[in-house]
Design an enzyme around this catalytic site. Sequence first.
Site, PDB file in Angstrom:
ATOM      1  N   SER A 132       0.813  -1.212   0.000  1.00  0.00           N
ATOM      2  CA  SER A 132       0.000   0.000   0.000  1.00  0.00           C
ATOM      3  C   SER A 132       0.844   1.258   0.000  1.00  0.00           C
ATOM      4  O   SER A 132       0.316   2.330  -0.278  1.00  0.00           O
ATOM      5  CB  SER A 132      -0.979   0.019   1.184  1.00  0.00           C
ATOM      6  OG  SER A 132      -0.537  -0.749   2.245  1.00  0.00           O
ATOM      7  N   HIS A 191      -3.681  -3.523  -5.792  1.00  0.00           N
ATOM      8  CA  HIS A 191      -3.875  -3.033  -4.423  1.00  0.00           C
ATOM      9  C   HIS A 191      -5.317  -3.240  -3.987  1.00  0.00           C
ATOM     10  O   HIS A 191      -6.233  -2.598  -4.501  1.00  0.00           O
ATOM     11  CB  HIS A 191      -3.494  -1.541  -4.369  1.00  0.00           C
ATOM     12  CG  HIS A 191      -3.618  -0.937  -3.016  1.00  0.00           C
ATOM     13  ND1 HIS A 191      -4.069   0.339  -2.813  1.00  0.00           N
ATOM     14  CD2 HIS A 191      -3.356  -1.434  -1.792  1.00  0.00           C
ATOM     15  CE1 HIS A 191      -4.075   0.605  -1.513  1.00  0.00           C
ATOM     16  NE2 HIS A 191      -3.650  -0.458  -0.883  1.00  0.00           N
ATOM     17  N   ASN A 225      -5.469   6.104  -1.241  1.00  0.00           N
ATOM     18  CA  ASN A 225      -4.861   6.500   0.037  1.00  0.00           C
ATOM     19  C   ASN A 225      -4.304   7.923  -0.018  1.00  0.00           C
ATOM     20  O   ASN A 225      -4.294   8.648   0.965  1.00  0.00           O
ATOM     21  CB  ASN A 225      -3.752   5.522   0.432  1.00  0.00           C
ATOM     22  CG  ASN A 225      -4.335   4.201   0.903  1.00  0.00           C
ATOM     23  OD1 ASN A 225      -5.508   4.132   1.229  1.00  0.00           O
ATOM     24  ND2 ASN A 225      -3.535   3.150   0.910  1.00  0.00           N
TER      25      ASN A 225
HETATM   26  P1  NAD Z   1      -0.263  -9.233   7.840  1.00  0.00           P
HETATM   27  O1  NAD Z   1       0.817  -8.931   8.791  1.00  0.00           O
HETATM   28  O2  NAD Z   1      -1.624  -9.543   8.341  1.00  0.00           O
HETATM   29  O3  NAD Z   1       0.172 -10.443   6.904  1.00  0.00           O
HETATM   30  C1  NAD Z   1       1.449 -10.608   6.368  1.00  0.00           C
HETATM   31  C2  NAD Z   1       1.700 -12.110   6.266  1.00  0.00           C
HETATM   32  O4  NAD Z   1       2.893 -12.323   5.538  1.00  0.00           O
HETATM   33  C3  NAD Z   1       1.874 -12.790   7.619  1.00  0.00           C
HETATM   34  O5  NAD Z   1       0.999 -13.896   7.709  1.00  0.00           O
HETATM   35  C4  NAD Z   1       3.326 -13.232   7.604  1.00  0.00           C
HETATM   36  O6  NAD Z   1       3.538 -14.445   8.314  1.00  0.00           O
HETATM   37  C5  NAD Z   1       3.572 -13.407   6.126  1.00  0.00           C
HETATM   38  N1  NAD Z   1       4.981 -13.361   5.777  1.00  0.00           N
HETATM   39  C6  NAD Z   1       5.936 -12.527   6.246  1.00  0.00           C
HETATM   40  N2  NAD Z   1       7.118 -12.821   5.697  1.00  0.00           N
HETATM   41  C7  NAD Z   1       6.935 -13.855   4.871  1.00  0.00           C
HETATM   42  C8  NAD Z   1       7.799 -14.617   4.025  1.00  0.00           C
HETATM   43  N3  NAD Z   1       9.080 -14.335   3.935  1.00  0.00           N
HETATM   44  N4  NAD Z   1       7.250 -15.626   3.313  1.00  0.00           N
HETATM   45  C9  NAD Z   1       5.949 -15.905   3.409  1.00  0.00           C
HETATM   46  N5  NAD Z   1       5.096 -15.231   4.198  1.00  0.00           N
HETATM   47  C10 NAD Z   1       5.573 -14.207   4.920  1.00  0.00           C
HETATM   48  O7  NAD Z   1      -0.302  -7.979   6.846  1.00  0.00           O
HETATM   49  P2  NAD Z   1      -1.464  -7.511   5.870  1.00  0.00           P
HETATM   50  O8  NAD Z   1      -2.266  -6.466   6.544  1.00  0.00           O
HETATM   51  O9  NAD Z   1      -2.146  -8.679   5.297  1.00  0.00           O
HETATM   52  O10 NAD Z   1      -0.631  -6.771   4.734  1.00  0.00           O
HETATM   53  C11 NAD Z   1       0.068  -7.451   3.752  1.00  0.00           C
HETATM   54  C12 NAD Z   1       0.422  -6.522   2.630  1.00  0.00           C
HETATM   55  O11 NAD Z   1      -0.768  -5.926   2.119  1.00  0.00           O
HETATM   56  C13 NAD Z   1       1.324  -5.355   3.019  1.00  0.00           C
HETATM   57  O12 NAD Z   1       2.176  -5.076   1.938  1.00  0.00           O
HETATM   58  C14 NAD Z   1       0.340  -4.224   3.239  1.00  0.00           C
HETATM   59  O13 NAD Z   1       0.943  -2.960   3.048  1.00  0.00           O
HETATM   60  C15 NAD Z   1      -0.654  -4.511   2.162  1.00  0.00           C
HETATM   61  N6  NAD Z   1      -1.988  -3.936   2.375  1.00  0.00           N
HETATM   62  C16 NAD Z   1      -2.563  -3.945   3.606  1.00  0.00           C
HETATM   63  C17 NAD Z   1      -3.815  -3.415   3.774  1.00  0.00           C
HETATM   64  C18 NAD Z   1      -4.498  -3.429   5.119  1.00  0.00           C
HETATM   65  O14 NAD Z   1      -5.511  -2.765   5.283  1.00  0.00           O
HETATM   66  N7  NAD Z   1      -3.996  -4.168   6.074  1.00  0.00           N
HETATM   67  C19 NAD Z   1      -4.525  -2.897   2.672  1.00  0.00           C
HETATM   68  C20 NAD Z   1      -3.922  -2.918   1.419  1.00  0.00           C
HETATM   69  C21 NAD Z   1      -2.659  -3.445   1.289  1.00  0.00           C
END
Ligand code: NAD
Length: 728
Positions: free
Chosen positions: A438, A459, A509
Amino acid sequence: MTDFTMDKGADGVAVITWDVPGKSMNVLSMDGATALDGLIDDALADEAVKGVVITSGKKDFAGGMDLNVIAGMKDRGGAQGVFDGVMTLHHLLRKIELAGMDPKTKKGGKPIAAALPGTALGIGLELPLATHRIFAADNPKAKIGLPEIMVGIFPGAGGTTRLTRKLGAMMAAPFLLEGKLSDPRKARAAGLIDEVVEDPLAAARDWVLAAKDADIVKPWDAKGYKMPGGEPFHPAGFMTFVGASAMVHGKTMGVYPAARALLSAVYEGAMVPFDQALKIEARWFTNVLMNPSSSAMIRSLFINKEALEKGANRPEVADQTVRKVGILGAGMMGAGIAHVSAMAGIDVVLIDAAQDAADRGKAHSAGLLDKAIGRKKATEEKKAEVLGRITATTDYAALAGCDLIVEAVFEDPAVKAEVTRKAEAVIPGDAIFATNTSTLPIGDLAKASARPEQFIGIHFFSPVDKMLLVEIIKGRQTGPRAVAKALDFVRQIRKTPIVVNDARFFYANRCIIPYINEGIRMVGEGVNPTLIENAAKLMGMPLGPLQLVDETSIDLGVKIARATRAAMGEAYPDGAVDAVIFWMADQNRLGRKTNAGFYTYDAAGKRQALWDGLDAQYPQADDQPELSEVQHRLMFAQTLEAVRALEQGVLEDIREGDVGAILGWGFAPWSGGPFGWLDMLGAARAVEICDHLSARHGDRFAAPALLREMAASGDSFYGRLAARPRAA
Ligand code: NAD
């Protein structure tokens, strides 16, 4: 070929079949209405015809009016054109309802029934409501209702008047005011339709042959009719109408002209004879259609949303339908993306660093399906089928054969680079790699890829299963096939895409952060927080900025502020905002997730009131600003960012800017989006407000050059778009 054909049976039943050539769903055009009118005249005049059944040649009955036709009525004939068009429909439907009966004795009419094989929406229900009996197939997938209010209009072909007289104002309210849709059984229970049967055509035919004179006289055409629940001047009816006005105003804050007009049509219509009421309905419908808000809503929420979903901005590249998607990271976002992909019939490999994390991601899908089963929206078989498509694993080798990867690991460039390399070592050479980041620039993340032209941003918004928008981000090197792949994927999972270029915070955003920040900045200035929140809601924003930051969490705000400050250095403009949120974070008031933020919450997490402790740190100023000043600050904070995104080429198409704003962050839907809103204000007035705001509050409100140029030339955003030759 015409939209309606008639087959006169030997038994005396004429079956009129609605089957618009070349479309999967029937929609009514004015030519279609004329054709139906001719067939009804023919059937009523033909002695051999005893009665009529109106049905569909498709699996559904009809999706509604062709909204392009409604928009066209206005463009061609103005208010008179709309009114005349609507009255033409009223005459046709009234002709069906009276079916040639003697006006005095109500005898001698021909029974007309509707047989609905499936979905019947909008005019697709208003037409059956004018017949004498409605039979629907026992098809739980079918949706029946009047969803017009959702696109800023209301049922204007008699649906409002007929449903109110059939059910009473109170019982009709959820269908008219909220556009509630029901399956056939629920629709029958609510009194919207009459019968749910195996074979609606056969049942309708039998009914038509057996119907007596009295069976085809509508209650409101019979002597002594009384509206269920009482007319407005009846004590019970009075309560309904007073309550309804308050409820509608509370829900819409008075910014949706259709809701107000609908109430007026119901109220005024209830006090006069039926044919007068139809005329009143037509007048109010015309009034709504002439309001710029309804055209803006139809434009963004129907016409342009559909155009984007159909690939208005898709490069001309062969079909890129996704068959097997690999999702890296099974956290909140990854699990959601896995779920919507599997629901769309795509095979999913869901990878996380540890097996239990991957399993938890898959369990998210199981949880959502269990909820759907509880609400009777899914079955155990469906659940087994969807879960059967998701392989939860830590093994990258399972990604072999994936044609698309969506990466959703931690927001950390090093972690993202590592998983990119690991996945690319396994996936086919022509697979597309997408990141769900994001905040990180796509161009930077693409550096970890051996095939940057196949690298793109997709996204999603949270929660993935609910949010309708997906932002597709092109990096500098992203090629057309990657864009087409992303668009085809979004089409498969039935969301709405916008395609933007790579820049800090992309589009949604980028616009929402200044909105939140402006609200927080005002808290720091001593503006009454209630005034801030109400000002936003009175502009039609679903959440005030303080409620919104409570939902997205204050520590996320702190994190973004720190990262942005580090990236921008001296030019960083939001120190005043940071003072407030850093202080909130220090108080451990992180928003909903800690049950404490700008608002207070009860133990069950229910939002209570604005936190009164704010006043001790940020005392309210004696001199409070005018409501309009607060509203302008909140609205311009978002819209000027949208204009800058357009100026800088992040947005390439204002249609995407408007649709994306409404679906992405709930930008005042009544306005049709930020560009629609600026067009309503007019560029000259918008510049005037910018000049006023920037003099008082700083350069962030300076009018962008594009807006000044438009003010000078008298242009509007959509006027410019219409003048531009375009392929889509
Ligand atoms: P999260 O922390 O819930 O999930 C991330 C996952 O990635 C975890 O389960 C973790 O174990 C896994 N992970 C970490 N390193 C890893 C690796 N080397 N190999 C495999 N798995 C691995 O985070 P999230 O909120 O789901 O966000 C994930 C992505 O999405 C980020 O880039 C975030 O910026 C983006 N995003 C988030 C949102 C939101 O509202 N949370 C919205 C849009 C985009």
